[in-house]
Design a protein around this motif. Structure first.
Motif, PDB file in Angstrom:
ATOM      1  N   GLY A   1       0.795  -1.219   0.000  1.00 53.80           N
ATOM      2  CA  GLY A   1       0.000   0.000   0.000  1.00 53.80           C
ATOM      3  C   GLY A   1       0.832   1.275   0.000  1.00 53.80           C
ATOM      4  N   TRP A   2       0.170   2.360   0.344  1.00 54.37           N
ATOM      5  CA  TRP A   2       0.791   3.690   0.292  1.00 54.37           C
ATOM      6  C   TRP A   2       1.668   3.871   1.531  1.00 54.37           C
ATOM      7  N   SER A   3       2.801   3.207   1.508  1.00 54.16           N
ATOM      8  CA  SER A   3       3.659   3.148   2.697  1.00 54.16           C
ATOM      9  C   SER A   3       5.107   2.949   2.287  1.00 54.16           C
ATOM     10  N   GLU A   4       6.009   3.519   3.067  1.00 53.40           N
ATOM     11  CA  GLU A   4       7.431   3.351   2.780  1.00 53.40           C
ATOM     12  C   GLU A   4       7.956   1.992   3.224  1.00 53.40           C
ATOM     13  N   ILE A   5       7.245   1.359   4.159  1.00 52.24           N
ATOM     14  CA  ILE A   5       7.698   0.105   4.774  1.00 52.24           C
ATOM     15  C   ILE A   5       6.569  -0.917   4.725  1.00 52.24           C
ATOM     16  N   GLY A   6       6.930  -2.191   4.625  1.00 58.13           N
ATOM     17  CA  GLY A   6       5.939  -3.255   4.715  1.00 58.13           C
ATOM     18  C   GLY A   6       6.483  -4.433   5.500  1.00 58.13           C
ATOM     19  N   VAL A   7       5.588  -5.126   6.212  1.00 56.95           N
ATOM     20  CA  VAL A   7       5.946  -6.353   6.928  1.00 56.95           C
ATOM     21  C   VAL A   7       5.079  -7.480   6.388  1.00 56.95           C
TER      22      VAL A   7
END
Length: 331
Positions: free
Chosen positions: A97-103
């Motif tokens: 999504g609209w995010s700099e980081i993902g887990v």
């Protein structure tokens, strides 16, 4: 970095999307557990389907929840891994999504080989848009060499691939796009046989001149007047892949005025959602990747820098201001 930025859906739009519908937030980067991967996203994909998810009207997918990270496809690099199948440094595609980081637990992650294919292309011709084109073309339109194919939004991330696949199969490819620049690109760069500028004011006449033998298959992204013009040119037993109705994304009605030809020309019209056909993705993405790596499939990108630029770019996308695949560069 110990914090990262993300954009959440702050409110649901009534009519056109506005900047106030989004909110930029800063959050702490979480610690990952065993079996998890931490990814730094490099690019975010902006796509028309996101407009439908912002609404709570009944649709093919659950609405985007309020105050949650906006949905979206991403490509990035693993920065930390406690998962046996992923290592730091791996490039991956996901839906962070609209995010700099993902887990992630790895379930929906796809490893990417950037040796011959640029990372960003995995969000365009070798990603969901390309797969959308491939599925509609091969599974629904099924055109034969010599047949005429019409593609709306022909300069976009999906339509541009459809037309090139049509040419590779020996079809006549006719695009519809907005503005002379886009039409020139569709013909001169992508190799379509013709492109109709719907903004020029003579959509029906221009399309008739470009399709002297009628139309055997339509890839429809837009709906409304564009779809009606293409329907009017159909031959008997033409096939229609119904991919998008961007003319109605702000809640407008999208009537089909030429509905009688559905019967008189015995048309097959099939809507589809490409994420429902995951079993075909390995085959489709394999073929598309080979075409991009060998230069047989061309593509164009519109790129804005930084997550904060995403809402404005998305609003522009819905109005056709982008040229090719709309991306947000995050790093």
């Amino acid at each position: 970095m110990s914090t990262y930025q993300r954009i959440v859906l702050a409110s649901r739009p009534s009519g056109e999307v506005e900047a106030a519908n989004f909110r930029l937030e800063t959050a702490e980067i979480p610690a990952i557990a065993d079996g998890q991967i931490l990814v730094r996203n490099h690019y975010l994909s902006l796509d028309p389907y996101m407009r439908g998810r912002m609404s709570d009207a009944k649709s093919y997918a659950e609405p985007q929840p309020l105050d949650a990270t906006m949905i979206g496809g991403t490509v990035g690099q693993v920065v930390e891994s406690k998962h046996p199948k992923f290592a730091a440094g791996d490039f991956v595609a996901g839906m962070f999504g609209w995010s700099e980081i993902g887990v992630s637990d790895g379930a929906l992650l796809r490893k990417l080989d950037t040796t011959h294919i640029p990372l960003s292309a995995y969000l365009g011709p070798v990603g969901m848009p390309g797969m959308t084109a491939w599925f509609g073309f091969n599974q629904i339109m099924q055109p034969k060499a010599g047949e005429t194919v019409v593609v709306s939004a022909a300069s976009g991330a999906v339509g541009s691939v459809v037309g090139q696949l049509a040419k590779l199969r020996g079809c006549r490819a006719v695009g519809i796009a907005g503005g002379k620049d886009k039409c020139d690109y569709v013909v001169n760069e992508l190799g379509f046989d013709a492109c109709i500028d719907y903004k020029a004011g003579n959509l029906e006449g221009d399309l008739a001149a470009a399709t002297p033998d009628g139309v055997d298959a339509i890839f429809e992204n837009v709906g409304g007047a564009v779809f009606d013009a293409a329907l009017a040119r159909t031959n008997a037993f033409a096939r229609v892949a119904l991919c998008g109705m961007i003319a109605g994304y702000n809640g407008e009605d999208v009537p089909i005025r030429n509905a009688r030809v559905l019967l008189t020309n015995r048309l097959t019209v099939r809507g589809f959602i490409v994420s429902e056909h995951i079993e075909l993705w390995p085959q489709g993405l394999g073929e598309l990747g080979g075409l991009v790596a060998t230069g047989k499939l061309k593509y164009r990108e519109s790129v804005v820098d930084g997550l904060a630029a995403a809402p404005e770019a998305f609003m522009g996308l819905l109005k056709g201001k982008n040229f090719g695949k709309q991306l947000v560069k995050l790093i």
